[in-house]
Scaffold this active site. Structure first.
Site, mmCIF file in Angstrom:
data_model
loop_
_atom_site.group_PDB
_atom_site.id
_atom_site.type_symbol
_atom_site.label_atom_id
_atom_site.label_comp_id
_atom_site.label_asym_id
_atom_site.label_seq_id
_atom_site.Cartn_x
_atom_site.Cartn_y
_atom_site.Cartn_z
ATOM 1 N N GLU A 103 0.870 -1.185 0.000
ATOM 2 C CA GLU A 103 0.000 0.000 0.000
ATOM 3 C C GLU A 103 0.897 1.222 0.000
ATOM 4 O O GLU A 103 1.742 1.381 0.890
ATOM 5 C CB GLU A 103 -0.940 -0.045 1.207
ATOM 6 C CG GLU A 103 -1.916 -1.211 1.133
ATOM 7 C CD GLU A 103 -2.643 -1.282 -0.192
ATOM 8 O OE1 GLU A 103 -3.068 -0.244 -0.712
ATOM 9 O OE2 GLU A 103 -2.776 -2.409 -0.743
ATOM 10 N N CYS A 137 -1.612 9.459 3.943
ATOM 11 C CA CYS A 137 -1.678 9.059 2.537
ATOM 12 C C CYS A 137 -2.989 9.532 1.931
ATOM 13 O O CYS A 137 -3.093 9.734 0.737
ATOM 14 C CB CYS A 137 -1.552 7.549 2.425
ATOM 15 S SG CYS A 137 -2.753 6.690 3.435
HETATM 16 P P1 NAD Z 1 8.859 4.812 3.387
HETATM 17 O O1 NAD Z 1 8.560 4.129 2.108
HETATM 18 O O2 NAD Z 1 10.004 5.728 3.437
HETATM 19 O O3 NAD Z 1 9.103 3.726 4.533
HETATM 20 C C1 NAD Z 1 8.134 2.724 4.831
HETATM 21 C C2 NAD Z 1 8.826 1.590 5.545
HETATM 22 O O4 NAD Z 1 9.714 0.955 4.621
HETATM 23 C C3 NAD Z 1 9.668 2.019 6.742
HETATM 24 O O5 NAD Z 1 9.518 1.071 7.773
HETATM 25 C C4 NAD Z 1 11.068 1.978 6.177
HETATM 26 O O6 NAD Z 1 12.047 1.760 7.157
HETATM 27 C C5 NAD Z 1 10.975 0.787 5.243
HETATM 28 N N1 NAD Z 1 12.003 0.689 4.202
HETATM 29 C C6 NAD Z 1 12.721 1.682 3.619
HETATM 30 N N2 NAD Z 1 13.559 1.158 2.702
HETATM 31 C C7 NAD Z 1 13.372 -0.177 2.699
HETATM 32 C C8 NAD Z 1 13.930 -1.268 1.968
HETATM 33 N N3 NAD Z 1 14.876 -1.091 1.044
HETATM 34 N N4 NAD Z 1 13.494 -2.506 2.230
HETATM 35 C C9 NAD Z 1 12.544 -2.723 3.145
HETATM 36 N N5 NAD Z 1 11.974 -1.733 3.878
HETATM 37 C C10 NAD Z 1 12.380 -0.476 3.650
HETATM 38 O O7 NAD Z 1 7.499 5.550 3.811
HETATM 39 P P2 NAD Z 1 7.238 6.425 5.114
HETATM 40 O O8 NAD Z 1 7.923 7.736 4.959
HETATM 41 O O9 NAD Z 1 7.472 5.636 6.338
HETATM 42 O O10 NAD Z 1 5.658 6.629 5.023
HETATM 43 C C11 NAD Z 1 5.063 7.608 4.240
HETATM 44 C C12 NAD Z 1 4.554 6.999 2.942
HETATM 45 O O11 NAD Z 1 3.633 5.960 3.233
HETATM 46 C C13 NAD Z 1 3.769 7.992 2.093
HETATM 47 O O12 NAD Z 1 4.107 7.801 0.751
HETATM 48 C C14 NAD Z 1 2.326 7.602 2.345
HETATM 49 O O13 NAD Z 1 1.432 7.982 1.334
HETATM 50 C C15 NAD Z 1 2.439 6.124 2.485
HETATM 51 N N6 NAD Z 1 1.302 5.551 3.209
HETATM 52 C C16 NAD Z 1 0.407 4.804 2.498
HETATM 53 C C17 NAD Z 1 -0.703 4.278 3.138
HETATM 54 C C18 NAD Z 1 -1.706 3.459 2.383
HETATM 55 O O14 NAD Z 1 -2.524 2.786 3.008
HETATM 56 N N7 NAD Z 1 -1.683 3.481 1.060
HETATM 57 C C19 NAD Z 1 -0.867 4.477 4.501
HETATM 58 C C20 NAD Z 1 0.081 5.229 5.193
HETATM 59 C C21 NAD Z 1 1.173 5.747 4.535
#
Ligand code: NAD
Length: 518
Positions: free
Chosen positions: A289, A323
């Site tokens: 997501e 989001c």
């Molecule tokens: P992010 O993608 O930077 O990080 C998300 C998670 O992924 C974190 O735990 C991070 O440590 C991990 N991560 C980073 N690199 C990785 C890798 N190479 N391998 C595995 N894991 C890795 O996102 P964020 O800044 O934490 O959250 C904000 C984003 O999330 C926004 O884009 C927002 O729209 C989205 N979001 C989406 C929903 C939804 O339901 N669609 C809900 C909430 C947030």
């Protein structure tokens, strides 16, 4: 036992305008503050590890305050966590559904008992205001109760066609070890939802929390333990996503990845998971997501006051870091000036400051890096449209930003197309409803959207053609409720898994058909 949907009720919100509730919240904030700076060891299968490489989580409202210190996992410990979860899988998958569901219900009850404490952790580690924290914790409780109920329903699947001379049945069985990767912006609700969904379905999990919010994750570990989820079935593994993330995702014994976060990280995980590793005997399932660029259409036949209010709360609630946040308002040219005249004074009246002060509507953004990136977008926006209010930092020791509105933004503008993830609203003018709809659909994302109009025909057209996973009419585009608004988006917003909906758990299960000759 017949399981009915009526057995589920959304968790009510605490009313903090009542003096006794406000007093309890102040006590919870003081108790949590007294635990600032505690070092949290890493725990895998009941064994504690202190790697010495500490992750420091700070209070975004006052960056000099350290909320928690967490021993970070190494690649070796990430592999160890998967091996332990793998070893625990067979017994856990064979445990009666009722056992797993009652543990999920117990987790809900514990969160309910510790609700204000968790609210306080969210205030301090994620910069959520009291009502935003309360909504996050309530949603976490809802996920536990709702998925317990749904799993019990799935344990009694619909009857199949019975062929003559056969008994035909379908069972749902667990997948294996899941890697759970949540974001920081719903550091409890999303982490809990993804984790409990996987566990209640009979999978074991390795949860890699966001590096911004590891203390909230550690606190939820206490809940899982008290609820009775056996050690080995779950592990909370802090560590930089870029350092241990790839190790977890690529591991041949990882059976599925449940990710919520940004588009770029989601796509990277999807690509890495698709590549079979030595010894891997399955196609990994990826539930991803991702981001959003969400539009509210304000039609000429809208109730202007409610549209202004809906845009305001959707754009600036939790500093626009949802989001589902409204980051573009597409307004009929007939109402455009009146809309802005009503909106701007309200935006200027927003109080920005420490999240632990109930009087502030907006707290800080999550980090200095986030603030920097949002400020860069504001500078871009100043060239792409007209800055009407905000446009810079707000005073204070935290990562504060002014709520910002940029008007007359064209659809090709970067601030109209790219996810900013902060308190920045682009406002654009539409000639008529058809143009508004085309502008709303002009995005690679497709998460949430709303339409304000009193014309049922236009609402019907939007129901058919506004291409988002979560569409709202005459209300804000944030605040999806478990059970009522299954959540997940189209296109680059993700795999549309519909968290908090009746189909969600199927993604953590596989169907086994059994036919017996009789
Ligand atoms: P992010 O993608 O930077 O990080 C998300 C998670 O992924 C974190 O735990 C991070 O440590 C991990 N991560 C980073 N690199 C990785 C890798 N190479 N391998 C595995 N894991 C890795 O996102 P964020 O800044 O934490 O959250 C904000 C984003 O999330 C926004 O884009 C927002 O729209 C989205 N979001 C989406 C929903 C939804 O339901 N669609 C809900 C909430 C947030």
């Amino acid at each position: 036992m017949v399981v009915r949907l009526g057995d589920f009720r959304n968790e009510p919100y605490t009313d903090f305008t009542k003096p006794e509730n406000a007093a309890s919240m102040h006590s919870a904030l003081a108790e949590v503050r007294a635990q600032f700076g505690v070092k949290h060891p890493l725990q895998i299968g009941g064994t504690k590890y202190e790697t010495g490489d500490l992750l420091k989580s700070v209070n975004p409202s006052a960056q000099s305050e350290v909320v928690g210190l967490h021993h970070k996992a190494t690649k070796e410990l990430a592999c160890r966590a998967i091996e332990v979860a793998d070893a625990a899988f067979a017994a856990w998958a064979a445990a009666p559904v009722e056992t797993r569901a009652s543990m999920a219900r117990k987790a809900a009850a514990i969160l309910r008992r510790r609700k204000l404490e968790f609210d306080a952790w969210l205030v301090y580690e994620a910069g959520k205001t009291w009502p935003e924290a309360e909504a996050d914790v309530s949603e976490a409780i809802d996920f536990c109760d709702y998925y317990a109920l749904q799993m019990r329903k799935l344990a009694e699947p619909e009857a199949l066609v019975q062929l003559p001379g056969e008994r035909d049945e379908l069972r749902y069985i667990a997948l294996g070890v899941g890697i759970i990767i949540p974001p920081w912006n719903f550091p409890l609700a999303i982490l809990v939802g993804m984790t409990v969904a996987a566990l209640v379905s009979g999978n074991t999990v390795v949860v890699k929390p966001s590096s911004e919010t590891p203390t909230i994750a550690a606190k939820f570990g206490e809940v899982l333990a008290e609820a009775g989820f056996p050690t080995g079935t779950w592990c909370i593994l802090p560590g930089a996503g870029s350092a241990v993330g790839d190790t977890l995702v690529a591991h041949p014994r990882a059976r599925f990845i449940s990710f919520t976060g940004s588009r770029d990280v989601g796509l990277h995980i999807n690509e890495l998971a698709a590549k079979p590793q030595k010894g891997q005997i399955w196609i990994k399932r990826v539930i991803a997501e991702m981001g959003g660029k969400d539009t509210i259409i304000v039609d000429e036949e809208a109730d202007l006051d409610s549209a202004v209010q809906g845009v305001l709360v959707s754009a600036f609630g939790y500093q626009g870091q949802k989001c589902s946040a409204c980051s573009r308002a597409v307004v009929s040219e007939k109402l455009y000036d009146a809309f802005l005249q009503k909106l701007i004074p309200k935006v200027e009246a927003i109080k920005v400051g420490p999240a632990d002060d109930f009087g502030n509507y907006m707290g800080p953004v999550i980090s200095d890096k986030a603030r920097q990136s949002i400020l860069e977008y504001i500078e871009i926006g100043k060239k792409e449209g007209h800055l009407l209010t905000g446009g810079g930092r707000a005073p204070g020791d935290g990562y504060y930003l002014q709520p910002t509105v940029i008007a007359d933004v064209k659809p090709e503008a970067r601030i109209f197309q790219e996810e900013i993830f902060g308190p920045v609203l682009a406002v654009s003018k539409a000639r008529d409803f058809e143009e508004a709809l085309a502008m709303a659909n002009n995005s690679e994302y497709g998460l949430t959207g709303a339409v304000y109009s009193n014309n049922p025909e236009k609402l019907r057209a939007a129901a058919d053609r506004f291409h988002v996973g979560n569409l709202y009419f005459n209300r804000k585009c944030t605040g999806a409720m478990v059970g009522a608004h299954p959540f997940g988006g189209f296109n680059m917003s993700g795999t549309d898994s519909k968290a908090g909906g009746p189909d969600y758990l199927l993604q953590f299960l596989q169907g086994k058909s059994i036919a017996t000759k009789i």
